[in-house]
Design an enzyme around this catalytic site. Structure first.
Site, PDB file in Angstrom:
ATOM      1  CG  HIS A 169       2.496   5.129   1.448  1.00  0.00           C
ATOM      2  ND1 HIS A 169       2.355   6.479   1.256  1.00  0.00           N
ATOM      3  CD2 HIS A 169       2.494   4.936   2.805  1.00  0.00           C
ATOM      4  CE1 HIS A 169       2.259   7.089   2.420  1.00  0.00           C
ATOM      5  NE2 HIS A 169       2.356   6.188   3.387  1.00  0.00           N
ATOM      6  CB  CYS A 213       4.003   5.171   6.222  1.00  0.00           C
ATOM      7  SG  CYS A 213       2.726   4.035   6.843  1.00  0.00           S
TER       8      CYS A 213
END
Length: 297
Positions: A193, A209
């Site tokens: 992301h 992440c």
């Protein structure tokens, strides 16, 4: 070495805090390269402008903080001398991933590569941020199962324990650390992301992440589809042969492993051991600049 890396990280994070109120430059550097065997891109240089830092140069050329500082040892990353020539680490040996299609991420060099189904097409690459110590980004084979525009951040309980001031769901917007786009992988808690903290790209600072600059995640979002394979590896040492020369690329893993021994294993696996100079390998293993080094006899 581990102590030094933690000290550098503490200094860097303190510097980030001071930067938060400053205008954020965006990358103007093309991230697409024609593949030449197993080598991508070309090493380049640039001159430091007045009042310019290495992180700002890194952002302009789409390079991570860790990569540009490793490639320029001895240079003050925050106050480099104006006019000084800086090495831009924009050449990479491709990681030895199980597949070379879709997305390949190498945690050690904090870099993501995107391959087209058409092998004649250029390879696109972006710098990334990865999981911090104790929250490491996992390795393995995954697929993209969901593409999300303007994602809300459903704050994990582990993070809310650290920061009880956070609400359970952070809506899209400037306070959302997921940025403008997200790709959910088949391990559902693992996402690729954007970020609202661009100076963290090229560092181990996430909760696991994979983070990209806003302009990079928007571009990646348009390049991939659901079902795209994602291979995540962790390779501090890569090697390749080009003609009669053998090249090594060594990235600092921050945990003090014996990268000389690892380099020998990588070279042996590629049947290149008889063609190299052991002294040059030792030097590359100590320097860990992330640059391609000729280790031929």
């Amino acid at each position: 070495m581990v102590h030094d890396m933690r000290r550098k990280r503490a200094i860097f994070l303190a510097w980030l805090t001071a930067l938060m109120s400053c205008p954020i430059p965006t990358s103007s550097f093309a991230a697409r390269y024609q593949l030449q065997g197993t080598v991508l891109g070309r090493q380049a240089t640039c001159l430091v402008k007045a009042d310019e830092s290495l992180p700002e140069i890194a952002r302009r050329y789409d390079i991570g903080f860790g990569a540009i500082t490793a490639a320029n040892p001895g240079v003050d990353p925050f106050v480099p001398d104006p006019g000084r020539r800086i090495v831009l680490p924009t050449q990479w040996i491709l990681p030895d991933a199980p597949i070379r299609e879709g997305i390949v991420v190498n945690i050690a060099e904090m870099r993501l590569f995107v391959f087209s189904n058409d092998r004649s097409q250029p390879v696109t690459t972006f710098p990334i941020g990865i999981g911090d110590q104790g929250k490491e980004t996992p390795v393995g084979m995954f697929t993209v199962i969901e593409k999300i525009r303007n994602p809300a951040w459903h704050v994990p309980e582990s993070i809310r324990k650290e920061r009880p001031d956070l609400q359970a769901v952070v809506p899209p917007g400037p306070d959302n650390p997921m940025g403008s786009h997200a790709l959910r992988l088949s391990k559902r808690t693992l996402l690729i992301h954007g970020t609202n903290s661009p100076w963290g790209i090229g560092t181990a600072s996430s909760h696991g992440c994979i983070r990209l600059h806003q302009e990079d995640i928007a571009r990646l979002f348009g390049m991939v589809r659901r079902g795209t394979p994602v291979s995540i590896v962790n390779q501090s040492v890569k090697a390749t042969a080009r003609g009669d020369r053998v090249y090594l690329q060594v990235h600092d893993d921050e945990v003090g492993r014996d990268l000389y021994g690892e380099a020998l294993k990588v070279l042996e696996a590629k049947n290149l051991t008889s063609r190299v100079d052991l002294g040059k390998i030792q030097k590359a293993g100590r320097a860990r600049t992330g640059l391609l080094v000729d280790v031929s006899k």
